[in-house]
Motif scaffolding. Sequence first.
Motif, short mmCIF file in Angstrom:
data_model
loop_
_atom_site.label_atom_id
_atom_site.label_comp_id
_atom_site.label_asym_id
_atom_site.label_seq_id
_atom_site.Cartn_x
_atom_site.Cartn_y
_atom_site.Cartn_z
N TYR A 27 5.09 4.47 -6.42
CA TYR A 27 5.84 3.96 -5.28
C TYR A 27 5.26 4.50 -3.98
CZ TYR A 27 9.27 2.45 -8.68
OH TYR A 27 9.89 1.85 -9.73
N ASN A 28 4.23 5.33 -4.12
CA ASN A 28 3.62 5.96 -2.97
C ASN A 28 2.61 5.02 -2.35
OD1 ASN A 28 2.43 7.71 -1.12
ND2 ASN A 28 2.73 9.47 -2.46
N SER A 29 2.73 4.74 -1.08
CA SER A 29 1.82 3.79 -0.45
C SER A 29 0.60 4.45 0.18
CB SER A 29 2.57 3.00 0.64
OG SER A 29 3.04 3.89 1.63
N ARG A 30 0.54 5.77 0.16
CA ARG A 30 -0.61 6.42 0.80
C ARG A 30 -1.83 6.25 -0.09
NH1 ARG A 30 -1.72 10.98 -2.04
NH2 ARG A 30 0.00 11.94 -3.21
N PRO A 31 -3.02 6.24 0.51
CA PRO A 31 -4.24 6.10 -0.31
C PRO A 31 -4.46 7.32 -1.19
CG PRO A 31 -4.79 6.53 1.97
CD PRO A 31 -3.32 6.33 1.94
N PHE A 32 -5.00 7.09 -2.36
CA PHE A 32 -5.28 8.21 -3.25
C PHE A 32 -6.58 7.94 -4.01
CE2 PHE A 32 -3.95 5.74 -6.94
CZ PHE A 32 -2.99 4.88 -6.43
N SER A 33 -7.21 9.00 -4.38
CA SER A 33 -8.46 8.89 -5.13
C SER A 33 -8.15 8.65 -6.60
CB SER A 33 -9.28 10.17 -4.97
OG SER A 33 -8.51 11.29 -5.36
N MET A 34 -9.11 8.04 -7.28
CA MET A 34 -8.99 7.83 -8.72
C MET A 34 -10.35 8.06 -9.36
SD MET A 34 -6.52 4.47 -9.09
CE MET A 34 -6.19 4.74 -10.85
#
Length: 119
Positions: A27-34
Motif C-alpha cells: 500500500y506504500n506508494s513511495r518508490p522502492f528498489s527490488m
Amino acid sequence: EMQLVESGGGSVQEGGSLRLSCAASTYNSRPFSMGWFRQAPGKAREEVATMHTRGDTTLADSVKGRFSISKDNAKNTLYLQMNSLKPEDTAMYYCAADRRVSDGKFNSWGQGTQVTVSS
C-alpha cells in the motif's frame, strides 16, 4: 513489509531461457528498489540483479549479457529474463524488495522459485 510472490521457475536445457516474475503487494506508494538473488546448495547467496529506486539497474558479472531485469511499475511486478542459461545458473531464486539505506539489506523477501538447468 510487503508481500512478494515469485513465479516462472522450472527446468530447462542448457542454452534455454526462462522469465521469472515477482509481484509485490504494498500500500506504500513511495518508490522502492527490488532485486533478484539466488542460492545454490552449499553456496552463498548471490545478488543477481537489482533495479534501484531511480530505475537504474545492476547485474552480477556472472550474468551480464545473458540476464536482464525489468519492472512494470503499474503492476509492481519485477521480471528477470534469463537467456543462454548454464548449469551453474541452477539455484533457488529469490525476489527481494525495499533495500534499506542504513545497511543495504532488503526488508521483504519472496518464498523463492527453483531454476534447474541441465546440460
